[in-house]
Design a protein around this motif. Structure first.
Motif, PDB file in Angstrom:
ATOM      1  N   ASP A 282       3.130  92.702 -42.889  1.00 33.83           N
ATOM      2  CA  ASP A 282       2.104  91.692 -43.147  1.00 33.83           C
ATOM      3  C   ASP A 282       0.725  92.206 -42.740  1.00 33.83           C
ATOM      4  OD1 ASP A 282       1.277  88.868 -43.763  1.00 33.83           O
ATOM      5  OD2 ASP A 282       0.805  88.864 -41.626  1.00 33.83           O
ATOM      6  N   GLN A 285      -0.466  94.691 -45.301  1.00 35.44           N
ATOM      7  CA  GLN A 285      -0.895  94.030 -46.528  1.00 35.44           C
ATOM      8  C   GLN A 285      -2.285  93.417 -46.368  1.00 35.44           C
ATOM      9  OE1 GLN A 285       1.797  91.018 -47.925  1.00 35.44           O
ATOM     10  NE2 GLN A 285       0.645  90.611 -49.790  1.00 35.44           N
ATOM     11  N   LYS A 286      -2.533  92.801 -45.208  1.00 29.13           N
ATOM     12  CA  LYS A 286      -3.844  92.207 -44.953  1.00 29.13           C
ATOM     13  C   LYS A 286      -4.934  93.279 -44.935  1.00 29.13           C
ATOM     14  CE  LYS A 286      -2.230  88.149 -42.387  1.00 29.13           C
ATOM     15  NZ  LYS A 286      -2.149  87.470 -41.068  1.00 29.13           N
ATOM     16  N   GLU A 287      -4.632  94.419 -44.330  1.00 30.81           N
ATOM     17  CA  GLU A 287      -5.616  95.508 -44.291  1.00 30.81           C
ATOM     18  C   GLU A 287      -5.913  96.034 -45.694  1.00 30.81           C
ATOM     19  OE1 GLU A 287      -3.762  98.282 -41.674  1.00 30.81           O
ATOM     20  OE2 GLU A 287      -4.473  97.287 -39.839  1.00 30.81           O
ATOM     21  N   GLU A 288      -4.865  96.155 -46.509  1.00 37.88           N
ATOM     22  CA  GLU A 288      -5.057  96.629 -47.873  1.00 37.88           C
ATOM     23  C   GLU A 288      -5.860  95.628 -48.697  1.00 37.88           C
ATOM     24  OE1 GLU A 288      -1.096  97.329 -49.199  1.00 37.88           O
ATOM     25  OE2 GLU A 288      -0.951  99.331 -48.265  1.00 37.88           O
ATOM     26  N   THR A 289      -5.600  94.347 -48.477  1.00 41.98           N
ATOM     27  CA  THR A 289      -6.349  93.300 -49.182  1.00 41.98           C
ATOM     28  C   THR A 289      -7.823  93.351 -48.808  1.00 41.98           C
ATOM     29  OG1 THR A 289      -4.403  91.846 -49.253  1.00 41.98           O
ATOM     30  CG2 THR A 289      -6.559  90.805 -49.560  1.00 41.98           C
ATOM     31  N   GLU A 290      -8.111  93.536 -47.506  1.00 42.96           N
ATOM     32  CA  GLU A 290      -9.499  93.605 -47.064  1.00 42.96           C
ATOM     33  C   GLU A 290     -10.186  94.826 -47.672  1.00 42.96           C
ATOM     34  OE1 GLU A 290     -11.536  92.748 -42.902  1.00 42.96           O
ATOM     35  OE2 GLU A 290     -10.699  94.775 -42.929  1.00 42.96           O
ATOM     36  N   ALA A 292      -9.519  96.246 -50.477  1.00 43.57           N
ATOM     37  CA  ALA A 292      -9.751  95.972 -51.895  1.00 43.57           C
ATOM     38  C   ALA A 292     -10.966  95.078 -52.081  1.00 43.57           C
ATOM     39  CB  ALA A 292      -8.507  95.326 -52.515  1.00 43.57           C
ATOM     40  N   LEU A 293     -11.104  94.079 -51.205  1.00 44.65           N
ATOM     41  CA  LEU A 293     -12.260  93.177 -51.279  1.00 44.65           C
ATOM     42  C   LEU A 293     -13.562  93.929 -51.018  1.00 44.65           C
ATOM     43  CD1 LEU A 293     -10.827  90.059 -49.375  1.00 44.65           C
ATOM     44  CD2 LEU A 293     -11.434  90.153 -51.806  1.00 44.65           C
ATOM     45  N   ALA A 324     -16.085  92.008 -47.029  1.00 46.90           N
ATOM     46  CA  ALA A 324     -14.882  91.310 -47.484  1.00 46.90           C
ATOM     47  C   ALA A 324     -15.135  89.811 -47.550  1.00 46.90           C
ATOM     48  CB  ALA A 324     -13.713  91.616 -46.548  1.00 46.90           C
ATOM     49  N   LYS A 328     -14.877  87.532 -50.954  1.00 49.26           N
ATOM     50  CA  LYS A 328     -13.861  86.487 -50.991  1.00 49.26           C
ATOM     51  C   LYS A 328     -14.454  85.081 -51.062  1.00 49.26           C
ATOM     52  CE  LYS A 328      -9.899  84.698 -48.395  1.00 49.26           C
ATOM     53  NZ  LYS A 328      -9.065  84.842 -47.163  1.00 49.26           N
TER      54      LYS A 328
END
Length: 385
Positions: A282, A285-290, A292-293, A324, A328
């Protein structure tokens, strides 16, 4: 405040606290005491924690008094030399002359401040094993009859901690992790709120106050070394926690610290292994999402417009959390405005915000710009109707 070294006539009627099963002893304290300023060094603080572990919360001690075994007390501090009695006396004298808690509580529309010497009375003899410790009456509400907002941690966890800062950080980290465990089971908190207890954040200002280093370690490198790195190494080595941290910058300065707490797991416990894997996945995934943002924000035309209007600078662009947050929470609303008024409408809005922006907005530019567009959009929608 005084120290008495004469015989306690009623000592045979007392139950002396045994520390032989140290793994089973718990320390329970109100959170206001955990977050207070401990105006003392490591030895008085450990004596206090040791004495608190002797309190039976379901059967509070009579006259606020507990009794320790002198031999086990010396063993707890690993004192074995011939000078141990005089050293103990010096530690107690220092504790009573210099050591106190500065407690800050919410009261009405403001705060109430208290300074409490936790242990004003200690009594022992040079010919028996008993040490009498009497707590100040004003400290007792933070130690007994606790129904909410309290923290429990193991005495064995602090036994090997040899730094004041490691003790203070450990108590604060325990407070947060206790809440994580509580709300993970009981609910009544959003998922992100529960995770925030396992990844607690504290401003540098608050951390300096709590560790009593407002006027010490002015150089951030020294502060990091002595108040964070060395204490956390002790905590990771000797307690049930594994803790890492991230520095959060605002501009060029470090504004706050985010800690990441993990409970050590038994190697043969598969359920705990699974829980740790889920957490790590988890987190990844959060780091990858950030990331990407941040990439999307860097490519966005809105970033260029904000820069042209001096609403963000290079320090903001280099701050991943800021970028980010813009991508977002802010840029989707600019898309809404663009649909209603075109790109020129967005430019006019940003020009207006640039003229009207307040100084404090620079502290959290993403939050400020989000508030500005959210206040403006309803007006535009009404005008279009």
């Amino acid at each position: 405040m005084k120290i008495i070294t004469k015989n306690d006539r009623n000592s045979n009627e007392r139950t002396v606290c045994s520390l032989k099963e140290i793994e089973k002893r718990k320390i329970v304290e109100h959170n206001d005491l955990i977050t207070s300023v401990a105006k003392m060094d490591k030895t008085p603080l450990k004596i206090f924690e040791l004495a608190v572990s002797c309190i039976d919360t379901e059967n509070p001690p009579k006259n606020n008094t507990v009794y320790l075994s002198k031999g086990e007390l010396f063993a707890f501090f690993k004192v074995s030399d011939n000078d141990k009695h005089s050293r103990f006396k010096q530690a107690v004298e220092k504790m009573q002359k210099q050591a106190f808690f500065q407690i800050k509580e919410e009261a009405g529309k403001g705060f109430k401040f208290k300074s409490i010497v936790p242990i004003p009375y200690v009594e022992w003899t040079d010919y028996n094993d008993e040490v009498k410790i009497e707590f100040h009456r004003e400290i007792m509400p933070y130690l007994i009859n606790l129904k909410k907002n309290f923290t429990q941690h193991a005495l064995s966890d602090i036994a090997e901690l040899n730094s004041k800062y490691s003790l203070i950080l450990y108590r604060w980290l325990s407070m947060n992790y206790n809440q994580y465990e509580h709300y993970s089971v009981k609910g009544r908190r959003r998922a992100e709120q529960v995770e925030a207890y396992r990844n607690p954040s504290i401003s540098i200002k608050e951390l300096r106050i709590m560790t009593d280093t407002v006027n010490e370690y002015k150089d951030m490198n020294n502060f990091t070394k002595f108040v964070l790195d060395k204490p956390l190494k002790e905590i990771n080595t000797h307690t049930t926690f594994n803790v890492t941290y991230d520095k959060i910058k605002k501009g060029r300065s470090i504004d706050s610290i985010v800690f990441h707490i993990e409970k050590k797991r038994k190697a043969d416990d598969n359920s705990y292994k699974l829980e740790d894997k889920v957490y790590q996945d988890d987190k990844k995934q959060k780091e990858e999402t950030e990331q990407a943002l941040v990439f999307q924000a860097m490519e966005s035309k809105y970033t260029k417009l904000l820069s042209e209007n001096f609403l963000i600078g290079m320090n903001d662009i280099m701050d991943t959390a800021t970028m980010a947050g813009l991508q977002k929470n802010v840029y989707p609303r600019y898309d809404e405005l663009k649909e209603l008024r075109g790109l020129n409408g967005v430019k006019e809005h940003l020009s207006y915000v640039a003229r009207k922006q307040e100084a404090y907005s620079k502290r959290n530019v993403a939050k400020y710009l989000k508030k500005a567009i959210e206040q403006y959009l309803p007006t535009v929608k009404r005008q279009n109707l």
